[in-house]
Design a protein around this motif. Sequence first.
Motif, PDB file in Angstrom:
ATOM      1  N   ALA A  86       0.837  -1.196   0.000  1.00  0.00           N
ATOM      2  CA  ALA A  86       0.000   0.000   0.000  1.00  0.00           C
ATOM      3  C   ALA A  86       0.874   1.250   0.000  1.00  0.00           C
ATOM      4  O   ALA A  86       0.619   2.191  -0.752  1.00  0.00           O
ATOM      5  CB  ALA A  86      -0.910  -0.020   1.218  1.00  0.00           C
ATOM      6  N   VAL A  87       1.916   1.250   0.820  1.00  0.00           N
ATOM      7  CA  VAL A  87       2.754   2.441   0.938  1.00  0.00           C
ATOM      8  C   VAL A  87       3.459   2.738  -0.387  1.00  0.00           C
ATOM      9  O   VAL A  87       3.565   3.889  -0.804  1.00  0.00           O
ATOM     10  CB  VAL A  87       3.784   2.277   2.078  1.00  0.00           C
ATOM     11  N   ILE A  88       3.941   1.707  -1.074  1.00  0.00           N
ATOM     12  CA  ILE A  88       4.700   1.947  -2.298  1.00  0.00           C
ATOM     13  C   ILE A  88       3.798   2.169  -3.506  1.00  0.00           C
ATOM     14  O   ILE A  88       4.046   3.040  -4.328  1.00  0.00           O
ATOM     15  CB  ILE A  88       5.693   0.791  -2.535  1.00  0.00           C
ATOM     16  N   GLU A  89       2.714   1.392  -3.605  1.00  0.00           N
ATOM     17  CA  GLU A  89       1.897   1.534  -4.801  1.00  0.00           C
ATOM     18  C   GLU A  89       0.883   2.653  -4.684  1.00  0.00           C
ATOM     19  O   GLU A  89       0.402   3.177  -5.679  1.00  0.00           O
ATOM     20  CB  GLU A  89       1.235   0.194  -5.130  1.00  0.00           C
ATOM     21  N   ASN A  90       0.559   3.023  -3.470  1.00  0.00           N
ATOM     22  CA  ASN A  90      -0.382   4.130  -3.288  1.00  0.00           C
ATOM     23  C   ASN A  90       0.101   5.020  -2.148  1.00  0.00           C
ATOM     24  O   ASN A  90      -0.525   5.094  -1.095  1.00  0.00           O
ATOM     25  CB  ASN A  90      -1.777   3.558  -2.990  1.00  0.00           C
ATOM     26  N   PRO A  91       1.242   5.704  -2.353  1.00  0.00           N
ATOM     27  CA  PRO A  91       1.773   6.529  -1.271  1.00  0.00           C
ATOM     28  C   PRO A  91       0.855   7.714  -1.007  1.00  0.00           C
ATOM     29  O   PRO A  91       0.392   8.352  -1.946  1.00  0.00           O
ATOM     30  CB  PRO A  91       3.127   6.977  -1.802  1.00  0.00           C
ATOM     31  N   LEU A  92       0.558   7.989   0.250  1.00  0.00           N
ATOM     32  CA  LEU A  92      -0.347   9.083   0.576  1.00  0.00           C
ATOM     33  C   LEU A  92       0.407  10.368   0.877  1.00  0.00           C
ATOM     34  O   LEU A  92       0.098  11.416   0.338  1.00  0.00           O
ATOM     35  CB  LEU A  92      -1.210   8.686   1.784  1.00  0.00           C
ATOM     36  N   HIS A  93       1.402  10.286   1.738  1.00  0.00           N
ATOM     37  CA  HIS A  93       2.128  11.487   2.117  1.00  0.00           C
ATOM     38  C   HIS A  93       2.988  11.979   0.948  1.00  0.00           C
ATOM     39  O   HIS A  93       3.632  11.171   0.280  1.00  0.00           O
ATOM     40  CB  HIS A  93       3.004  11.195   3.328  1.00  0.00           C
ATOM     41  N   PRO A  94       3.002  13.282   0.688  1.00  0.00           N
ATOM     42  CA  PRO A  94       3.823  13.792  -0.430  1.00  0.00           C
ATOM     43  C   PRO A  94       5.296  13.388  -0.318  1.00  0.00           C
ATOM     44  O   PRO A  94       5.961  13.205  -1.343  1.00  0.00           O
ATOM     45  CB  PRO A  94       3.684  15.308  -0.316  1.00  0.00           C
ATOM     46  N   TYR A  95       5.787  13.219   0.898  1.00  0.00           N
ATOM     47  CA  TYR A  95       7.185  12.808   1.039  1.00  0.00           C
ATOM     48  C   TYR A  95       7.381  11.362   0.599  1.00  0.00           C
ATOM     49  O   TYR A  95       8.351  11.042  -0.084  1.00  0.00           O
ATOM     50  CB  TYR A  95       7.645  12.983   2.489  1.00  0.00           C
ATOM     51  N   THR A  96       6.431  10.518   0.958  1.00  0.00           N
ATOM     52  CA  THR A  96       6.505   9.133   0.495  1.00  0.00           C
ATOM     53  C   THR A  96       6.421   9.090  -1.027  1.00  0.00           C
ATOM     54  O   THR A  96       7.121   8.322  -1.676  1.00  0.00           O
ATOM     55  CB  THR A  96       5.371   8.298   1.110  1.00  0.00           C
ATOM     56  N   GLN A  97       5.575   9.959  -1.570  1.00  0.00           N
ATOM     57  CA  GLN A  97       5.467  10.018  -3.032  1.00  0.00           C
ATOM     58  C   GLN A  97       6.813  10.392  -3.648  1.00  0.00           C
ATOM     59  O   GLN A  97       7.220   9.816  -4.659  1.00  0.00           O
ATOM     60  CB  GLN A  97       4.404  11.039  -3.432  1.00  0.00           C
ATOM     61  N   ALA A  98       7.509  11.337  -3.008  1.00  0.00           N
ATOM     62  CA  ALA A  98       8.831  11.731  -3.516  1.00  0.00           C
ATOM     63  C   ALA A  98       9.808  10.565  -3.431  1.00  0.00           C
ATOM     64  O   ALA A  98      10.592  10.335  -4.347  1.00  0.00           O
ATOM     65  CB  ALA A  98       9.362  12.925  -2.733  1.00  0.00           C
ATOM     66  N   LEU A  99       9.739   9.814  -2.335  1.00  0.00           N
ATOM     67  CA  LEU A  99      10.644   8.666  -2.195  1.00  0.00           C
ATOM     68  C   LEU A  99      10.371   7.634  -3.280  1.00  0.00           C
ATOM     69  O   LEU A  99      11.297   7.065  -3.852  1.00  0.00           O
ATOM     70  CB  LEU A  99      10.482   8.009  -0.824  1.00  0.00           C
ATOM     71  N   VAL A 100       9.094   7.405  -3.561  1.00  0.00           N
ATOM     72  CA  VAL A 100       8.758   6.431  -4.607  1.00  0.00           C
ATOM     73  C   VAL A 100       9.224   6.954  -5.970  1.00  0.00           C
ATOM     74  O   VAL A 100       9.758   6.204  -6.779  1.00  0.00           O
ATOM     75  CB  VAL A 100       7.245   6.119  -4.603  1.00  0.00           C
ATOM     76  N   ASP A 101       9.056   8.251  -6.198  1.00  0.00           N
ATOM     77  CA  ASP A 101       9.548   8.832  -7.453  1.00  0.00           C
ATOM     78  C   ASP A 101      11.061   8.703  -7.577  1.00  0.00           C
ATOM     79  O   ASP A 101      11.604   8.637  -8.672  1.00  0.00           O
ATOM     80  CB  ASP A 101       9.196  10.330  -7.527  1.00  0.00           C
ATOM     81  N   ALA A 102      11.738   8.708  -6.441  1.00  0.00           N
ATOM     82  CA  ALA A 102      13.197   8.670  -6.472  1.00  0.00           C
ATOM     83  C   ALA A 102      13.735   7.250  -6.563  1.00  0.00           C
ATOM     84  O   ALA A 102      14.896   7.050  -6.906  1.00  0.00           O
ATOM     85  CB  ALA A 102      13.756   9.352  -5.226  1.00  0.00           C
ATOM     86  N   ALA A 103      12.919   6.260  -6.271  1.00  0.00           N
ATOM     87  CA  ALA A 103      13.415   4.879  -6.240  1.00  0.00           C
ATOM     88  C   ALA A 103      13.693   4.378  -7.654  1.00  0.00           C
ATOM     89  O   ALA A 103      12.848   4.502  -8.532  1.00  0.00           O
ATOM     90  CB  ALA A 103      12.401   3.983  -5.556  1.00  0.00           C
ATOM     91  N   PRO A 104      14.889   3.827  -7.884  1.00  0.00           N
ATOM     92  CA  PRO A 104      15.204   3.318  -9.222  1.00  0.00           C
ATOM     93  C   PRO A 104      14.308   2.135  -9.587  1.00  0.00           C
ATOM     94  O   PRO A 104      13.966   1.330  -8.726  1.00  0.00           O
ATOM     95  CB  PRO A 104      16.654   2.842  -9.096  1.00  0.00           C
ATOM     96  N   GLU A 105      13.929   2.077 -10.846  1.00  0.00           N
ATOM     97  CA  GLU A 105      13.088   0.975 -11.296  1.00  0.00           C
ATOM     98  C   GLU A 105      13.561   0.453 -12.633  1.00  0.00           C
ATOM     99  O   GLU A 105      14.078   1.212 -13.454  1.00  0.00           O
ATOM    100  CB  GLU A 105      11.647   1.460 -11.439  1.00  0.00           C
ATOM    101  N   LEU A 106      13.358  -0.832 -12.863  1.00  0.00           N
ATOM    102  CA  LEU A 106      13.823  -1.423 -14.112  1.00  0.00           C
ATOM    103  C   LEU A 106      12.838  -1.217 -15.256  1.00  0.00           C
ATOM    104  O   LEU A 106      13.199  -1.338 -16.409  1.00  0.00           O
ATOM    105  CB  LEU A 106      14.057  -2.921 -13.913  1.00  0.00           C
ATOM    106  N   ASP A 107      11.599  -0.940 -14.925  1.00  0.00           N
ATOM    107  CA  ASP A 107      10.615  -0.724 -15.971  1.00  0.00           C
ATOM    108  C   ASP A 107      10.957   0.566 -16.724  1.00  0.00           C
ATOM    109  O   ASP A 107      10.902   1.654 -16.168  1.00  0.00           O
ATOM    110  CB  ASP A 107       9.216  -0.624 -15.348  1.00  0.00           C
ATOM    111  N   LEU A 108      11.347   0.415 -17.997  1.00  0.00           N
ATOM    112  CA  LEU A 108      11.881   1.576 -18.716  1.00  0.00           C
ATOM    113  C   LEU A 108      10.866   2.693 -18.888  1.00  0.00           C
ATOM    114  O   LEU A 108      11.207   3.857 -18.794  1.00  0.00           O
ATOM    115  CB  LEU A 108      12.397   1.143 -20.082  1.00  0.00           C
ATOM    116  N   GLU A 109       9.599   2.317 -19.137  1.00  0.00           N
ATOM    117  CA  GLU A 109       8.596   3.366 -19.328  1.00  0.00           C
ATOM    118  C   GLU A 109       8.446   4.211 -18.073  1.00  0.00           C
ATOM    119  O   GLU A 109       8.417   5.433 -18.128  1.00  0.00           O
ATOM    120  CB  GLU A 109       7.251   2.747 -19.705  1.00  0.00           C
TER     121      GLU A 109
END
Lengths: 340, 338
Positions: B254-277
């Motif tokens: 829930a925290v990663i796929e639907n982050p609620l707090h704007p800071y958590t959202q920033a952390l998820v945006d910053a996390a490297p991912e292999l999905d190129l799109e």
Amino acid sequence: MEGVLELPPNVVLRAEDLSVVYKMPRGIARVVDRVTIDFRVGRVTAIVGESGSGKTMMASALMKLVPYPGKIEGRILFRSDLLGGVVDILKLSPKELRIIRWREIAMVFQGAQNSFNPTIKIKDHFLDTARAHGLDEKIALEKACKLLELVKLDPERVLESYPHQLSGGMKQRTLIALSLLLDPKVLILDEPTSALDLISQKVLIDLLKDIHERYHMTMIFITHDLPLIAGLAHYVAVMYAFKVVEFGPIDKIIRNPRHPYTVGLLKAIPPLRGELRFVKPIPGSHPDPVNPPPGCRFWPRCPLATDVCRKVEPKMVEVEKDHFVACHRWEEVEVSKLWT
Amino acid sequence: MDVNEVPLLEVRDLKVHFVIKKRIGGVKGVVRAVDGVSLKIRKGDVIALVGESGCGKTTLGKAIAGLVKPTEGTILWKGRDVWKMYREDPKGFFEYKLRVQYMPQDPYSAFNPSKTVFEILCTPLLKWKRVTSRAECIDYVLKILSDIKVTPPEEYIFRYPHQLSGGERQRILFALITSVEPDVVVADEPITAVDVALRVDLMNLMLEYWERRRVAYVFISHELASARYITEKTGGKIGVMYLGKFVEFGPPRAVIENPLHPYTQALVDAAPELDLEIARKKRLRLREVDIPSATNPPKGCRFHTRCPYAMDICTEKEPPLIEVENGRYVRCWLYAKR
């Protein structure tokens, strides 16, 4: 120099049969072993591999900066504007090297914390560089301000600071600004994000993306973290045991890897989203440079290894356009079946 | 799980402040490293603390393990106040310290460089009387090493720390910490210094041990994918910290796929991912790149200086930590009643 050196128009830097050799009491270590690789103009190429696979050595060799007593063999062809034409970096005189370094090829070394002189201000780092390469100090300072703004720092504050007054992320960004001071056309970044936390990492990657979009610079990015550069790189070279085992556009490397090692590397990374499978690292350990296994270097850890792999070293073959791999059994590599 | 059961460890409104002194007397400032955190750890709980450097996750981990004395608030071990025990019942305090183990950040400096693997591993065994003689100790150490798949163990016991690879050092550190059979392990950024491809190696070892002994983990990391891996496999929770406080707390998916707090959202945006799109699209949406100093945290919501959604109320009043769904907490005015 025998004959005129040539490079295809889309290649700016090429390593040919590049080796870095160290003679040690227990034997000869080839820490980079006959690597041939092209770096395309205006593209970001990532060099990915485990620690100890020779990626930093290779990057240092590109600027002829291998620590003593290492010897570099092979050729490094570079299209230089200042020297007028294609040159072999390994054959240049110290004076000519001085012209190329920083002004045409700049490198950001690993560990930004240690790259600064702790006793002088950031401003003097910029001025030092300008002086050493014959740039006017006033112009240099103006440019420094612009570059620092580009990397989202406050120039007035940063220029008057000492390195210890900046955080790790800020130091790293300052270092990138410093490396851009003389408008290099090739920028080599050696693990610029190690020791940075998540947000500073992403800030840096976004910045490099902006810089790339703005200046269309050729970048060489060394890292052990493949997902990190997924949004930035155009090409990926995977290194294993001092050799490049797979090279190609990032889409092909991630979606259709042809080397079992690349597949293992991709599968060893836990996913952020989606279904969570059991992630396994590649068993075994990285070989020693003094006595690497004969044949394909990966066979002791490879699930597909056969007798041929144990005896004959695989050559780089082009499996599809621009996608090269050094594996005897690349046709049988199936991503879904390997390393489960 | 029984709700009324006394948790193994409970943290109540914990504050850890560090005073920066001036050179000649007087106080220069106070670093509010941990500033009001409450947490319950039951047997087999896995909690991942994530956040940037400077958010207080390491200090919280150290406070849980009894390595830093809290400025305010209490830490209860099986219902007893730890620091009260320290004064009144040292034996009880040592029992707590033994049962809650801290695994330091840097495997390079965690070992005494002049001791062999055998000496390193047998010290706690002899001290805590897990074995009685040195002869017995050898068998025990060999068993520990083969348990963590450092093979062949006979070859490793007389090696020095510098003769080990990073991964081996970490496995041995984990073996050292678990050799006294703790109930809670606070692992401080155990995977940060390791190659991405080798990170799962240690996490799998931790998971295996968890399966066997249902130990509780406090897993400190700034890497979301790893935090998710270890918590989702064990039914644990992720706690996102910002400047000494929890801003979001909940199950990993829930925290990663639907982050609620704007800071958590920033952390998820910053996390490297292999999905190129996704990787090509992801951009940080922060107003300010650098974290404010913990000496002088912003008034109101501490995140408002960097938050893309900051409103007037955020600069004035601190939002409460509210439960949005069962077991999911967030501290943000976007979700709280004003």
